[in-house]
Scaffold this motif. Structure first.
Motif, PDB file in Angstrom:
ATOM      1  N   MET A 106       3.918  10.292  -4.092  1.00  0.00           N
ATOM      2  CA  MET A 106       2.578  10.815  -3.959  1.00  0.00           C
ATOM      3  C   MET A 106       2.593  11.023  -2.444  1.00  0.00           C
ATOM      4  O   MET A 106       1.859  12.048  -1.990  1.00  0.00           O
ATOM      5  N   GLY A 107       2.813   9.998  -1.640  1.00  0.00           N
ATOM      6  CA  GLY A 107       2.790  10.085  -0.115  1.00  0.00           C
ATOM      7  C   GLY A 107       1.541  10.210   0.485  1.00  0.00           C
ATOM      8  O   GLY A 107       1.325  10.988   1.021  1.00  0.00           O
ATOM      9  N   CYS A 120       1.805   7.090   3.260  1.00  0.00           N
ATOM     10  CA  CYS A 120       2.176   5.671   2.334  1.00  0.00           C
ATOM     11  C   CYS A 120       3.510   5.848   1.566  1.00  0.00           C
ATOM     12  O   CYS A 120       3.984   6.936   1.475  1.00  0.00           O
ATOM     13  N   THR A 168      -4.668   5.673  -3.015  1.00  0.00           N
ATOM     14  CA  THR A 168      -4.927   5.997  -4.609  1.00  0.00           C
ATOM     15  C   THR A 168      -4.717   4.645  -5.049  1.00  0.00           C
ATOM     16  O   THR A 168      -5.363   4.347  -5.990  1.00  0.00           O
ATOM     17  N   CYS A 182       5.242   5.466  -3.069  1.00  0.00           N
ATOM     18  CA  CYS A 182       5.634   6.275  -4.271  1.00  0.00           C
ATOM     19  C   CYS A 182       5.706   7.565  -3.644  1.00  0.00           C
ATOM     20  O   CYS A 182       5.452   8.122  -2.532  1.00  0.00           O
TER      21      CYS A 182
END
Lengths: 420, 121
Positions: free
Chosen positions: B13-14, B8, B33, B11
């Motif tokens: 976080m990926g 993703c 998430t 952000c």
């Protein structure tokens, strides 16, 4: 000697936004000094898109974002001098500059805004062993060569450092026909945006090797090969992990450093952590009437935040020019701790501050499921959950004047990262 | 049933996303998430698009190259073809920001436009 109310050093995104806001706050006599042959700064070579989502609610390329602010400067008939290099700023705000038409000249300013931006960490600062052949470029130099001058720096490329410019150039060189073999990153995480890792590396199958560094550069006239190796927790190469890549070019994307040689001539105090000036909530440096904004103050992740910060510098410089220096009744230090590396500003004047002040900071490592906490004295006033925080992205907290003034006796504000 | 794996970009976080597909349709997105991961994954597996940016040669301009972009998103699979089509394009100064440099590039229906003004030298 010529005189201006406000002299702005640098015509990039910070200088442009500062000029516009100073004019909109009543300052007529403004001069922007730019060393390049056009306004816009580094945005001119950042031809990729993704700029301006916060400021304009749309995705622009770098040159388009710059043009929006250049237009605002021109609509307001703000004066600027191109191809002009500032040599010195005195603590009395005398700016010494030179160009080919005027020669060397001095300008007396009532206020100065430092907006010189930053530069890339060079090979010399990285201590990479090996010969010094042609073919080693900073990622930004390669970007300028490809995008503005129309030259390809090489055909087979290894990139050291995974900063955003390096990632962007991995894609750009690939699309122009080069083979980018690998991106090596010393740290166990990338300093670049996730979006760039996916869209510039993953999309093209370019491997990213974390905890790796360059241990040898081969070739006498031109780069012929690069050896990288894995590093341990002590950041030293691990023997036996070496991998060799045949290539003709090495790009370096290993961090940016605020460019503060001029700030030093004026006697401005610098932070050892950001390498930028130490400023209070009005973005004023340790020298009265000299303000700073943009990447010369601290390296930003998004230009939108540069524009926002520069706008505040313009407002505060205008206030100083109109009202003169007011000695602050009290100044409260902001103490960065528990994973917060620094804050900008470093102090707040509770009486003179704006209604709200944005405090920007970066964390020193990756934090997952943690909290940004802020304390006025010993009282916790903020606890905000963040699923992830990474050194590559700026974070912020907002200090509200009304709230802060409920704590008249505190001597310190603390910003930290907490686990629970 | 077919599984596709994505990272993703919403952000830092990926999140590692897994998309389950059946007959070209998205059945399920897991690993995300937040909502942004779901939206991103569905678009990325069914209709991945990008803006392509490049620069092309300018004749008689103050600087030798002008930056350009596709005015709208183009299919991700056509990035290389479009870049190739731009390799030999030359324009004459002056160029104004927003000028069409290549109309309907590679039959996509999308124009390539200048993102910078280049005055004549």
């Amino acid at each position: 000697m010529q005189s201006y109310d406000l002299v702005i050093i640098g015509g990039g995104p910070a200088g442009l936004a500062a000029a516009v806001s100073a004019r909109d706050n009543g300052i007529e006599s403004i001069l922007i000094i730019e060393r390049d042959h056009e306004l816009g700064g580094i945005l001119n070579q950042c031809i990729h898109n993704g700029f301006g989502l916060h400021t304009f609610k749309e995705e622009l390329t770098g040159p388009e974002y710059a043009q929006r602010f250049i237009d605002q400067v021109k609509e307001r008939n703000i004066e600027y001098k191109l191809n002009t290099m500032v040599m010195d700023i005195s603590d009395k705000k005398v700016v010494t500059a030179m160009n080919r038409t005027d020669g060397m000249f001095e300008i007396q300013a009532k206020a100065v805004i430092l907006a010189m931006g930053c530069r890339e960490r060079s090979r010399g600062a990285l201590n990479i062993p090996g010969y010094r052949p042609a073919g080693i470029f900073s990622a930004g130099t390669a970007q300028r060569l490809v995008n503005i001058e129309g030259y390809m720096p090489g055909k087979k490329v290894v990139i050291l450092g995974s900063g955003d410019i390096g990632l962007i150039m991995a894609r750009r060189m690939t699309l122009e026909g080069a083979e980018v073999k690998v991106v090596a990153e010393l740290m166990p995480y990338s300093g670049g945006l996730k979006r760039n890792i996916v869209q510039c590396l993953d999309d093209f199958g370019i491997p990213l090797k974390l905890s790796h560094t360059v241990v040898d550069i081969e070739g006498k006239e031109r780069v012929e090969g690069i050896t990288i190796a894995e590093v341990g927790p002590d950041m030293k190469p691990i023997p036996g992990t070496e991998e060799h890549y045949e290539c003709d070019t090495l790009l370096l994307s290993c961090g940016l450093l605020p460019e503060n040689e001029l700030s030093k001539t004026a006697g401005v105090s610098l932070s050892p952590i950001t390498s930028g000036p130490v400023v209070n909530d009005s973005l004023e440096t340790s020298v009265e009437g000299i303000f700073a904004c943009g990447n010369v103050l601290h390296v930003h992740d998004l230009v939108d935040f540069v524009s926002e910060e520069a706008k505040n510098a313009g407002i505060n410089a205008a206030k100083y020019i109109k009202e003169g220096k007011k000695v602050a009744e009290k100044e409260i230090k902001i103490n960065p701790t528990g994973g917060v590396r620094y804050t900008v500003p470093v102090s707040i004047r509770p009486k003179e501050m704006d209604d709200s002040v944005t405090v920007r900071f970066r964390v020193g490592q990756v934090f997952k499921n943690s909290y940004v906490a802020m304390y006025y004295g010993d009282t916790q006033v903020l606890k905000r959950k963040k699923q992830i925080m990474a050194p590559g992205e700026m974070e912020q907290v907002i200090i509200k004047k009304e709230e802060l003034n409920n704590y008249p006796d505190i001597s310190e504000i603390t910003v930290k990262i907490e686990a629970e | 049933m077919e599984e596709k794996h994505l990272t993703c970009i919403g952000c830092p976080m990926g999140c590692q996303l897994t998309v389950t597909m059946e007959n070209g349709e998205v059945k399920e997105v897991t690993g995300n998430t937040c909502k942004r991961g779901d939206v991103y994954a569905r678009k990325e597996v069914t209709d991945p698009t990008r803006i392509v940016t490049s620069s092309v040669k300018v004749n008689g301009g103050k600087i030798p190259m002008v930056s350009v972009k596709t005015k709208n998103d183009i299919p991700k699979g056509m990035i290389f073809e479009i870049c190739k089509a731009l390799t030999d394009v030359e324009v004459n100064a002056p160029v104004n920001i927003g000028d069409v440099v290549v109309p309907n590039v590679c039959g996509t229906g999308v124009d390539v436009i200048a993102t910078k003004s280049i005055p004549a030298a």
